[in-house]
Design a protein around this motif. Structure first.
Motif, short mmCIF file in Angstrom:
data_model
loop_
_atom_site.label_atom_id
_atom_site.label_comp_id
_atom_site.label_asym_id
_atom_site.label_seq_id
_atom_site.Cartn_x
_atom_site.Cartn_y
_atom_site.Cartn_z
N LYS A 155 0.85 -1.12 -0.06
CA LYS A 155 -0.21 -0.13 -0.04
C LYS A 155 0.83 1.18 -0.07
O LYS A 155 2.01 1.24 0.50
CB LYS A 155 -0.78 -0.02 1.07
N ARG A 156 0.28 2.11 -0.78
CA ARG A 156 0.84 3.47 -0.67
C ARG A 156 0.47 4.64 0.33
O ARG A 156 -0.68 5.01 0.03
CB ARG A 156 0.93 4.31 -2.11
N ILE A 157 1.16 5.01 1.06
CA ILE A 157 0.76 5.76 2.30
C ILE A 157 1.27 7.38 2.09
O ILE A 157 2.67 7.49 2.30
CB ILE A 157 1.07 5.22 3.76
N LEU A 158 0.45 8.41 1.90
CA LEU A 158 1.16 9.56 2.04
C LEU A 158 0.79 10.18 3.29
O LEU A 158 -0.40 10.33 3.73
CB LEU A 158 0.44 10.47 0.84
N LEU A 159 1.72 10.48 3.87
CA LEU A 159 1.80 11.22 5.30
C LEU A 159 1.81 12.57 5.32
O LEU A 159 3.07 12.95 4.89
CB LEU A 159 2.82 10.38 6.14
N GLY A 160 1.16 13.17 5.67
CA GLY A 160 1.10 14.50 6.12
C GLY A 160 1.63 14.96 7.58
O GLY A 160 0.92 14.44 8.50
N VAL A 161 2.65 15.70 7.64
CA VAL A 161 2.94 16.02 9.24
C VAL A 161 2.93 17.64 9.28
O VAL A 161 3.45 18.20 8.51
CB VAL A 161 4.62 15.74 9.48
N THR A 162 2.23 17.87 10.47
CA THR A 162 1.80 19.25 10.56
C THR A 162 2.49 19.56 11.97
O THR A 162 3.26 18.67 12.79
CB THR A 162 0.30 19.46 10.80
N GLY A 163 2.63 20.76 12.24
CA GLY A 163 3.25 21.64 13.39
C GLY A 163 2.89 21.11 14.81
O GLY A 163 1.46 21.20 15.25
N ALA B 139 5.82 22.12 10.97
CA ALA B 139 6.38 20.75 11.04
C ALA B 139 7.96 20.68 11.15
O ALA B 139 8.46 20.17 11.93
CB ALA B 139 5.84 19.63 10.15
N GLN B 140 8.30 21.30 10.16
CA GLN B 140 9.82 21.46 10.11
C GLN B 140 10.40 22.07 11.28
O GLN B 140 12.00 22.10 11.47
CB GLN B 140 10.41 22.13 8.63
N GLU B 141 9.76 22.77 12.07
CA GLU B 141 10.34 23.31 13.14
C GLU B 141 10.73 22.53 14.50
O GLU B 141 11.48 22.79 15.41
CB GLU B 141 9.29 24.53 13.62
N PHE B 142 10.00 21.28 14.30
CA PHE B 142 10.04 20.13 15.37
C PHE B 142 10.66 18.96 14.88
O PHE B 142 11.38 18.24 15.85
CB PHE B 142 8.60 19.81 15.60
N ILE B 143 11.04 18.68 13.63
CA ILE B 143 11.73 17.39 13.08
C ILE B 143 12.16 17.73 11.80
O ILE B 143 11.35 18.45 10.91
CB ILE B 143 10.80 16.12 13.35
N THR B 144 13.43 17.52 11.32
CA THR B 144 14.01 17.88 10.12
C THR B 144 13.42 16.83 9.03
O THR B 144 13.37 15.71 9.20
CB THR B 144 15.44 17.83 10.08
N LEU C 89 15.12 15.94 6.75
CA LEU C 89 16.17 14.83 6.29
C LEU C 89 16.00 13.47 7.16
O LEU C 89 16.25 12.37 6.81
CB LEU C 89 17.44 15.40 6.87
N THR C 90 15.55 13.69 8.32
CA THR C 90 15.30 12.51 9.39
C THR C 90 14.07 11.61 8.92
O THR C 90 14.20 10.43 8.65
CB THR C 90 14.85 12.97 10.74
N LEU C 91 13.02 12.43 8.29
CA LEU C 91 11.91 11.53 7.81
C LEU C 91 12.22 11.03 6.31
O LEU C 91 11.55 10.00 5.94
CB LEU C 91 10.66 12.56 7.37
N GLN C 92 12.84 11.56 5.53
CA GLN C 92 13.39 11.12 4.17
C GLN C 92 14.37 9.93 4.35
O GLN C 92 14.29 8.77 3.81
CB GLN C 92 14.42 12.25 3.35
N ALA C 93 15.16 9.73 5.52
CA ALA C 93 16.10 8.51 5.83
C ALA C 93 15.16 7.48 6.06
O ALA C 93 15.60 6.54 5.88
CB ALA C 93 17.24 8.95 6.99
N LEU C 94 14.45 7.83 6.92
CA LEU C 94 13.26 6.65 7.42
C LEU C 94 12.38 6.15 6.23
O LEU C 94 12.01 4.97 6.00
CB LEU C 94 12.54 7.17 8.59
N SER C 95 11.99 7.18 5.40
CA SER C 95 10.81 6.44 4.49
C SER C 95 11.52 6.10 3.25
O SER C 95 10.95 5.32 2.47
CB SER C 95 10.11 7.90 4.00
N GLY C 96 12.76 6.59 2.93
CA GLY C 96 13.38 6.13 1.62
C GLY C 96 13.08 7.02 0.61
O GLY C 96 13.45 6.49 -0.66
N ASN C 97 12.32 7.88 0.66
CA ASN C 97 12.03 8.93 -0.38
C ASN C 97 12.06 10.40 -0.05
O ASN C 97 12.19 10.81 1.23
CB ASN C 97 10.30 8.95 -0.53
N THR C 98 12.29 11.03 -1.02
CA THR C 98 12.32 12.75 -0.61
C THR C 98 11.32 13.28 0.05
O THR C 98 10.01 12.96 -0.47
CB THR C 98 12.44 13.35 -2.15
N VAL C 99 11.33 13.96 0.85
CA VAL C 99 10.29 14.51 1.57
C VAL C 99 9.86 15.88 0.85
O VAL C 99 10.62 16.73 0.37
CB VAL C 99 10.78 14.97 3.10
#
Length: 437
Positions: A8-16, A45-50, A52-62
């Motif tokens: 399945k393809r999950i598009l995750l939106g992260v807010t502040g 959201a980028q003020e709380f977590i970078t 780059l962190t979520l890119q490394a975990l997801s394997g896809n460009t954020v």
């Protein structure tokens, strides 16, 4: 249950919000369950977590910018919206929830939300008083009315020191809720072969006989089966439709071409997963007849006669041939009729020894061949239950009298109809599994 997230393809939106840090574990858990994850982050959201962190975990460009020149050269926000099987916003802040309700589209996340036709869900996270505010509660009612799934919130001690409702659900709980969104028609471990569209029977190098089938229903079924975890082989007649994601497509032209491709695909499915896990769905509008002879050159219009006689011969019956095999998949047929729809479908079900048949009235312009919508009745053989038998003849429907199960699928988009059919297929497979144990 988490197996439902496989492929399945999950598009995750992260807010502040402080809960944004939990998305790192959420992404890891989703990927552990077999899902592919892409992430959209708001500026807050980028003020709380970078990223780059979520890119490394997801394997896809954020993804962060609505007007990214590189992405928007290919309409990036539309492609992201089309990519998703589920659009999940977690954490969903009070501000984001309010903007979703108002239809605001001033950043990448809210724009994708409006452009996305897939399932949608939010996992709220905010201060307990913000959660209890009447404005937020009204917004939640609005989203629920729009069939947005709501995951949480949880209750307990909050980062601000307050105690109450508003905490983001535990990531494992969110993953489980995501899996529940794909609960209907789980076909993990099954191989489905589907034929779709029309066939063409050549008269000469220029002309052919065909029909009005668009292939839309078969393609929607292929997508729904793949979404439900099945391996899918789609045998397509001449149609102008894109190949659904995660579907192997084989293009054919004539009825005999389609017969050969279907038989080879069914053989491969039986070899790969066995008869118990194989399905053949015959949605194609296969030409019943073909010209006895095909002219080598273009047939010229005669000057002396206003009539031309064609000799036709019968084409092979693809679905009946596969249903007649000693080792066979579960076989579902389709009946596109213009009159006596139910009677013709029931007769075809019995005559061809099918496991299910779906029928519709193609004389109706709103659900005909070229329509984006459909309405169907599905029949399948089933013995009377003891309760039915005890109820007496007067209490039985015509289908029950004939020893048939029946499901009426009200008018809806063809993808929605396809998902309902997949649910019925999964139920028949489960019944067959139970019977053969």
């Amino acid at each position: 249950m988490l197996a439902r997230l496989s492929r399945k393809r999950i598009l995750l939106g992260v807010t502040g919000g402080i809960a944004a840090y939990k998305c790192a574990e959420l992404i890891r858990r989703l990927r552990d369950a077999g899902a592919e994850v892409q992430v959209i982050m708001t500026a807050a959201a980028q003020e709380f977590i970078t990223p780059l962190t979520l890119q490394a975990l997801s394997g896809n460009t954020v993804h962060t910018d609505l007007l990214d020149p590189e992405a928007e050269a290919a309409m990036g926000h539309i492609e992201l919206a089309r990519w998703a099987d589920l659009l999940l916003i977690a954490p969903a802040s009070a501000d984001t929830i309010a903007r979703l309700c108002q239809g605001v589209a001033n950043d990448l996340l809210t724009t994708c939300w409006l452009a996305c036709g897939a399932r949608k869900a939010i996992a709220p996270a905010m201060n307990q008083q913000m959660w209890l505010d009447p404005a937020t509660q009204n917004n939640m009612i609005t989203l629920q009315a729009r069939e947005v799934a709501i995951f949480g919130p949880d209750s307990g001690l909050q980062a601000c020191g307050d105690v109450g409702a508003g905490r983001l659900l535990d990531p494992l709980d969110i993953v489980a809720r995501c899996a529940e969104q794909f609960a209907n028609g789980a076909l993990t471990g099954r191989h489905v072969v589907i034929n779709a569209g029309p066939t063409r029977e050549a008269l000469d190098p220029v002309r052919y006989m065909s029909n009005h089938s668009s292939g839309k229903m078969g393609f929607a079924l292929a997508e729904a089966c793949a979404e439900a975890g099945a391996s899918v082989t789609l045998i397509a007649g001449p149609v102008v439709l894109p190949t659904p994601d995660r579907v192997q497509r084989i293009d054919v032209v004539s009825a005999r071409d389609m017969q050969s491709a279907c038989e080879q695909a069914v053989d491969a499915a039986l070899a790969a997963v066995g008869a118990a896990n194989s399905v053949f769905i015959a949605t194609a509008a296969v030409a019943d007849y073909r010209p006895a002879q095909v002219a080598e050159q273009k047939i010229k219009k005669g000057d002396k006669s206003d009539e031309m006689t064609l000799t036709l011969v019968k084409n092979p019956d693809i679905v009946a041939g596969i249903a007649a095999r000693s080792e066979r998949p579960l076989v579902m047929g389709f009946a596109a009729e213009t009159q006596a729809v139910e009677a013709y479908a029931q007769a075809k079900l019995a005559r061809k020894k099918l496991d299910l048949i779906a029928c519709n009235d193609v004389s109706r312009a709103d659900i005909g061949f070229q329509s984006d919508d459909n309405a169907m009745i599905v029949f399948w053989p089933t013995p009377l239950s003891p309760a039915d038998d005890a109820a007496g003849d007067a209490a039985l429907s015509d289908a029950q009298h004939a020893g048939l199960g029946r499901a009426d699928l009200a008018k809806a988009s063809k993808p929605q109809i396809a998902r309902q059919i997949v649910t019925l297929l999964a139920a028949r497979l489960a019944a067959r599994d139970e019977y053969t144990l």
